[in-house]
Scaffold this motif. Structure first.
Motif, PDB file in Angstrom:
ATOM      1  N   GLN A 235       0.855  -1.186   0.000  1.00 43.02           N
ATOM      2  CA  GLN A 235       0.000   0.000   0.000  1.00 43.02           C
ATOM      3  C   GLN A 235       0.893   1.238   0.000  1.00 43.02           C
ATOM      4  OE1 GLN A 235      -3.702  -0.147   1.115  1.00 43.02           O
ATOM      5  NE2 GLN A 235      -3.727   1.978   0.368  1.00 43.02           N
ATOM      6  N   PHE A 236       0.692   2.137  -0.974  1.00 43.70           N
ATOM      7  CA  PHE A 236       1.364   3.447  -0.929  1.00 43.70           C
ATOM      8  C   PHE A 236       0.287   4.477  -0.623  1.00 43.70           C
ATOM      9  CE2 PHE A 236       3.780   1.287  -4.390  1.00 43.70           C
ATOM     10  CZ  PHE A 236       5.036   1.276  -3.814  1.00 43.70           C
ATOM     11  N   ASP A 237       0.331   5.130   0.475  1.00 42.61           N
ATOM     12  CA  ASP A 237      -0.703   6.120   0.827  1.00 42.61           C
ATOM     13  C   ASP A 237      -2.080   5.622   0.416  1.00 42.61           C
ATOM     14  OD1 ASP A 237       1.306   7.766   1.841  1.00 42.61           O
ATOM     15  OD2 ASP A 237       1.743   8.531  -0.162  1.00 42.61           O
ATOM     16  N   ASP A 238      -2.656   6.234  -0.657  1.00 40.20           N
ATOM     17  CA  ASP A 238      -4.013   5.807  -1.023  1.00 40.20           C
ATOM     18  C   ASP A 238      -4.042   4.818  -2.190  1.00 40.20           C
ATOM     19  OD1 ASP A 238      -3.093   7.656  -2.757  1.00 40.20           O
ATOM     20  OD2 ASP A 238      -4.951   8.806  -2.916  1.00 40.20           O
ATOM     21  N   VAL A 239      -2.879   4.324  -2.619  1.00 46.17           N
ATOM     22  CA  VAL A 239      -2.863   3.351  -3.724  1.00 46.17           C
ATOM     23  C   VAL A 239      -2.507   1.954  -3.204  1.00 46.17           C
ATOM     24  CG1 VAL A 239      -1.818   2.738  -5.942  1.00 46.17           C
ATOM     25  CG2 VAL A 239      -2.091   5.143  -5.330  1.00 46.17           C
ATOM     26  N   LEU A 240      -3.393   1.000  -3.459  1.00 44.22           N
ATOM     27  CA  LEU A 240      -3.066  -0.394  -3.143  1.00 44.22           C
ATOM     28  C   LEU A 240      -2.403  -0.964  -4.397  1.00 44.22           C
ATOM     29  CD1 LEU A 240      -3.192  -2.693  -1.132  1.00 44.22           C
ATOM     30  CD2 LEU A 240      -5.519  -3.184  -1.888  1.00 44.22           C
ATOM     31  N   ALA A 241      -1.073  -0.905  -4.430  1.00 42.24           N
ATOM     32  CA  ALA A 241      -0.335  -1.248  -5.657  1.00 42.24           C
ATOM     33  C   ALA A 241      -0.306  -2.752  -5.896  1.00 42.24           C
ATOM     34  CB  ALA A 241       1.087  -0.709  -5.577  1.00 42.24           C
ATOM     35  N   VAL A 242      -0.262  -3.526  -4.815  1.00 36.47           N
ATOM     36  CA  VAL A 242      -0.284  -4.986  -4.912  1.00 36.47           C
ATOM     37  C   VAL A 242      -1.273  -5.486  -3.865  1.00 36.47           C
ATOM     38  CG1 VAL A 242       1.060  -7.108  -4.652  1.00 36.47           C
ATOM     39  CG2 VAL A 242       2.085  -5.125  -5.761  1.00 36.47           C
TER      40      VAL A 242
ATOM     41  N   GLY B 178       1.300  -7.505 -17.309  1.00 30.23           N
ATOM     42  CA  GLY B 178       0.078  -6.727 -17.122  1.00 30.23           C
ATOM     43  C   GLY B 178       0.301  -5.315 -17.621  1.00 30.23           C
ATOM     44  N   PRO B 179      -0.781  -4.543 -17.753  1.00 32.78           N
ATOM     45  CA  PRO B 179      -0.647  -3.183 -18.265  1.00 32.78           C
ATOM     46  C   PRO B 179       0.122  -2.294 -17.291  1.00 32.78           C
ATOM     47  CG  PRO B 179      -2.915  -3.624 -17.567  1.00 32.78           C
ATOM     48  CD  PRO B 179      -2.166  -4.907 -17.449  1.00 32.78           C
ATOM     49  N   SER B 180       0.567  -1.165 -17.781  1.00 33.92           N
ATOM     50  CA  SER B 180       1.306  -0.223 -16.961  1.00 33.92           C
ATOM     51  C   SER B 180       0.504   0.136 -15.708  1.00 33.92           C
ATOM     52  CB  SER B 180       1.559   1.024 -17.809  1.00 33.92           C
ATOM     53  OG  SER B 180       2.252   1.951 -17.057  1.00 33.92           O
ATOM     54  N   GLY B 181       1.175   0.129 -14.553  1.00 30.27           N
ATOM     55  CA  GLY B 181       0.518   0.501 -13.297  1.00 30.27           C
ATOM     56  C   GLY B 181      -0.179  -0.648 -12.590  1.00 30.27           C
ATOM     57  N   CYS B 182      -0.030  -1.890 -13.082  1.00 29.75           N
ATOM     58  CA  CYS B 182      -0.761  -3.011 -12.462  1.00 29.75           C
ATOM     59  C   CYS B 182      -0.038  -3.593 -11.250  1.00 29.75           C
ATOM     60  CB  CYS B 182      -1.035  -4.112 -13.485  1.00 29.75           C
ATOM     61  SG  CYS B 182       0.421  -5.075 -13.916  1.00 29.75           S
ATOM     62  N   GLY B 183       1.196  -3.131 -10.994  1.00 29.69           N
ATOM     63  CA  GLY B 183       1.890  -3.588  -9.790  1.00 29.69           C
ATOM     64  C   GLY B 183       3.065  -4.523 -10.026  1.00 29.69           C
ATOM     65  N   LYS B 184       3.515  -4.639 -11.272  1.00 29.51           N
ATOM     66  CA  LYS B 184       4.619  -5.555 -11.577  1.00 29.51           C
ATOM     67  C   LYS B 184       5.916  -5.127 -10.888  1.00 29.51           C
ATOM     68  CE  LYS B 184       4.335  -4.604 -15.999  1.00 29.51           C
ATOM     69  NZ  LYS B 184       3.204  -3.671 -16.105  1.00 29.51           N
ATOM     70  N   SER B 185       6.281  -3.853 -11.110  1.00 30.04           N
ATOM     71  CA  SER B 185       7.562  -3.397 -10.551  1.00 30.04           C
ATOM     72  C   SER B 185       7.530  -3.410  -9.037  1.00 30.04           C
ATOM     73  CB  SER B 185       7.888  -1.978 -11.028  1.00 30.04           C
ATOM     74  OG  SER B 185       7.910  -1.951 -12.411  1.00 30.04           O
ATOM     75  N   THR B 186       6.392  -3.034  -8.463  1.00 31.97           N
ATOM     76  CA  THR B 186       6.283  -3.045  -7.003  1.00 31.97           C
ATOM     77  C   THR B 186       6.497  -4.462  -6.475  1.00 31.97           C
ATOM     78  OG1 THR B 186       4.749  -1.198  -7.129  1.00 31.97           O
ATOM     79  CG2 THR B 186       4.785  -2.438  -5.075  1.00 31.97           C
ATOM     80  N   THR B 187       5.931  -5.443  -7.159  1.00 28.77           N
ATOM     81  CA  THR B 187       6.124  -6.843  -6.755  1.00 28.77           C
ATOM     82  C   THR B 187       7.602  -7.226  -6.858  1.00 28.77           C
ATOM     83  OG1 THR B 187       3.912  -7.340  -7.575  1.00 28.77           O
ATOM     84  CG2 THR B 187       5.367  -9.224  -7.190  1.00 28.77           C
TER      85      THR B 187
ATOM     86  N   LEU C 276      13.823  -4.047  -1.951  1.00 30.03           N
ATOM     87  CA  LEU C 276      13.877  -2.585  -2.040  1.00 30.03           C
ATOM     88  C   LEU C 276      12.619  -1.974  -1.416  1.00 30.03           C
ATOM     89  CD1 LEU C 276      15.236  -2.413  -5.700  1.00 30.03           C
ATOM     90  CD2 LEU C 276      16.544  -2.190  -3.575  1.00 30.03           C
ATOM     91  N   TYR C 277      11.501  -2.702  -1.444  1.00 30.68           N
ATOM     92  CA  TYR C 277      10.280  -2.304  -0.726  1.00 30.68           C
ATOM     93  C   TYR C 277       9.972  -3.379   0.299  1.00 30.68           C
ATOM     94  CZ  TYR C 277       8.980   0.984  -4.512  1.00 30.68           C
ATOM     95  OH  TYR C 277       8.931   1.994  -5.430  1.00 30.68           O
ATOM     96  N   LYS C 278       9.515  -2.917   1.457  1.00 25.24           N
ATOM     97  CA  LYS C 278       9.067  -3.864   2.478  1.00 25.24           C
ATOM     98  C   LYS C 278       7.554  -4.004   2.344  1.00 25.24           C
ATOM     99  CE  LYS C 278       9.444  -4.233   7.513  1.00 25.24           C
ATOM    100  NZ  LYS C 278       9.009  -5.588   7.555  1.00 25.24           N
TER     101      LYS C 278
HETATM  102  P1  ADP Z   1       3.865  -1.469 -13.147  1.00 19.94           P
HETATM  103  O1  ADP Z   1       5.255  -1.874 -12.849  1.00 19.94           O
HETATM  104  O2  ADP Z   1       2.963  -2.635 -13.412  1.00 19.94           O
HETATM  105  O3  ADP Z   1       3.751  -0.427 -14.220  1.00 19.94           O
HETATM  106  P2  ADP Z   1       3.955  -0.266 -10.521  1.00 19.94           P
HETATM  107  O4  ADP Z   1       4.262  -1.393  -9.613  1.00 19.94           O
HETATM  108  O5  ADP Z   1       5.086   0.645 -10.899  1.00 19.94           O
HETATM  109  O6  ADP Z   1       3.229  -0.800 -11.831  1.00 19.94           O
HETATM  110  O7  ADP Z   1       2.815   0.645  -9.876  1.00 19.94           O
HETATM  111  C1  ADP Z   1       1.612   0.126  -9.324  1.00 19.94           C
HETATM  112  C2  ADP Z   1       0.795   1.265  -8.737  1.00 19.94           C
HETATM  113  O8  ADP Z   1       1.462   1.778  -7.581  1.00 19.94           O
HETATM  114  C3  ADP Z   1       0.607   2.442  -9.668  1.00 19.94           C
HETATM  115  O9  ADP Z   1      -0.664   2.986  -9.430  1.00 19.94           O
HETATM  116  C4  ADP Z   1       1.699   3.400  -9.227  1.00 19.94           C
HETATM  117  O10 ADP Z   1       1.326   4.734  -9.505  1.00 19.94           O
HETATM  118  C5  ADP Z   1       1.776   3.138  -7.745  1.00 19.94           C
HETATM  119  N1  ADP Z   1       3.130   3.364  -7.197  1.00 19.94           N
HETATM  120  C6  ADP Z   1       4.248   2.681  -7.568  1.00 19.94           C
HETATM  121  N2  ADP Z   1       5.314   3.091  -6.844  1.00 19.94           N
HETATM  122  C7  ADP Z   1       4.851   4.049  -5.983  1.00 19.94           C
HETATM  123  C8  ADP Z   1       5.457   4.864  -4.957  1.00 19.94           C
HETATM  124  N3  ADP Z   1       6.769   4.754  -4.692  1.00 19.94           N
HETATM  125  N4  ADP Z   1       4.661   5.738  -4.297  1.00 19.94           N
HETATM  126  C9  ADP Z   1       3.354   5.824  -4.569  1.00 19.94           C
HETATM  127  N5  ADP Z   1       2.711   5.090  -5.511  1.00 19.94           N
HETATM  128  C10 ADP Z   1       3.448   4.212  -6.220  1.00 19.94           C
END
Ligand code: ADP
Length: 352
Positions: free
Chosen positions: A11-18, A35-44, A51-53
């Motif tokens: 969870q980033f503030d108000d975004v549930l990224a994963v 998945g499409p851009s913003g679906c949570g791949k990089s966060t995973t 790098l993220y807890k």
């Molecule tokens: P992808 O890699 O699939 O494009 P991300 O994992 O980068 O997607 O992002 C998933 C969601 O989390 C998006 O809505 C993105 O805006 C949000 N997000 C990613 N990193 C951060 C961050 N450091 N702070 C706040 N929101 C983030």
């Protein structure tokens, strides 16, 4: 090394990224996060890298819970989109760098770096600086550097996105070859379904941080679990046609047309009556003009020759569809054609 994601969320503030991912990656597999851009791949991926807890859930490497393990203690190698090579160091020094950091004696470090350079086919470039290399060569250096410490997990973050189309094809084959030669468990982030299909043992498809399907790529193509999966996998895209399902006759009717299709196998009775029929362009067959049962009647609007095949753009009622046919079939714009569907090659989805 086996990897397990258990209810993993970020969870980033108000975004549930994963959002509560549950996935097991077996030792030695190459898994794409797709998945499409913003679906949570990089966060995973960044959670896997340390790098993220995670904000909740657990991450296991083998039997060990690694939520609180620092990146440098996770035994991972990582390749980034921009390769992140050190511009002032030679190729050899770049590959040796991780070993130098962990105080491996110079002679041994050099031997191991050269072995890696051979694995990725750049042993003739050891004295060059990154600025003197092509994109594909730079990426080979990045892969060698990521593997030189013999990590247990390799993480690749959109590694092909900075390459032109031809090099992309070459490098994805190379990544697969190197991964199989080393036998290392690998996680590959991409937004390109074709890339994921071609390289992976399994694909994890995500949307809005959520799991959609996790299976072998061909299975995902053949048996998509919902409309999103069906549409995301495959190019040109699957046709999605609104239909009415009749449980009584186990058949479907195209809305507002006379066309009906009977279904071979009984489908789950909780479906319907309003459903979506998915048929891939290559799963239609042209049938005899006088056929009346189990055929869809379509009007051809555009005929496109695409290399080996011919693509028909057509309409059924007011619905636009695409149909892939053999190149030598004489079909013209304006023709009325009868279409059947290959056995068991239709997909029925609940309306989303
Ligand atoms: P992808 O890699 O699939 O494009 P991300 O994992 O980068 O997607 O992002 C998933 C969601 O989390 C998006 O809505 C993105 O805006 C949000 N997000 C990613 N990193 C951060 C961050 N450091 N702070 C706040 N929101 C983030």
């Amino acid at each position: 090394m086996k990897i397990e994601l258990k209810d993993l969320s970020m969870q980033f503030d108000d975004v549930l990224a994963v959002d509560r991912l549950n996935v097991t990656i077996r030792e030695g597999e190459l898994v794409s996060l797709l998945g499409p851009s913003g679906c949570g791949k990089s966060t995973t991926l960044f959670m896997l890298a340390g790098l993220y807890k995670p904000s909740s859930g657990d991450l296991y490497f083998g039997e060990k819970r690694v939520n609180d393990v620092e990146p440098e203690n996770r035994e991972i190698g990582m390749v980034f989109q921009n390769y992140a090579l050190y511009p002032h160091m030679t190729v050899l020094k770049n590959i040796m760098f991780p070993l130098k950091m962990s105080k491996v004696p110079k002679q041994e470090a050099q031997e191991r770096a050269i072995k890696m350079a051979k694995l990725v086919h750049i042993e003739h470039l050891l004295d060059r600086k990154p600025g003197q290399l092509s994109g594909g060569q730079q990426q080979r250096v990045a892969i060698a550097r990521a593997l030189v410490k013999e990590p247990k997990l390799l993480l690749l973050d959109e590694p092909l996105s900075n390459l032109d189309a031809r090099l992309r094809l070459e490098m994805r084959e190379e990544i697969r070859r190197i991964q199989q030669e080393v036998g290392i468990t690998t996680i590959f982030v991409t937004h390109d379904q074709e890339e994921a299909m071609s390289i992976s043992d399994k694909v994890l498809l995500m949307k809005d941080g959520q799991y959609q399907q996790y299976s072998a790529p061909q299975h995902m193509y053949d048996k998509p679990s919902n409309m999103f999966v069906g549409t995301f996998m495959g190019s040109p895209p699957i046709n999605m046609i609104p239909v009415l399902y009749s449980q009584e006759s186990n058949s479907i009717q195209m809305n507002e047309t006379e066309s009906t299709l009977s279904l071979g196998q009984q489908i789950h009775s909780s479906y319907g009556p309003n459903m979506i029929l998915g048929i891939r362009p290559e799963d239609f067959v042209l049938v005899e003009d006088n056929a009346t049962e189990d055929v869809l009647t379509a009007r051809v609007t555009v005929v496109e020759r695409i290399g080996r095949d011919t693509m028909l753009n057509a309409t059924i009622g007011d619905k636009h569809i695409r149909v892939l046919i053999e190149p030598d079939v004489p079909v013209q714009q304006g023709d009325i054609v009868k279409l059947g569907v290959r056995p068991n090659r239709y997909h029925l989805f609940d309306k989303e």
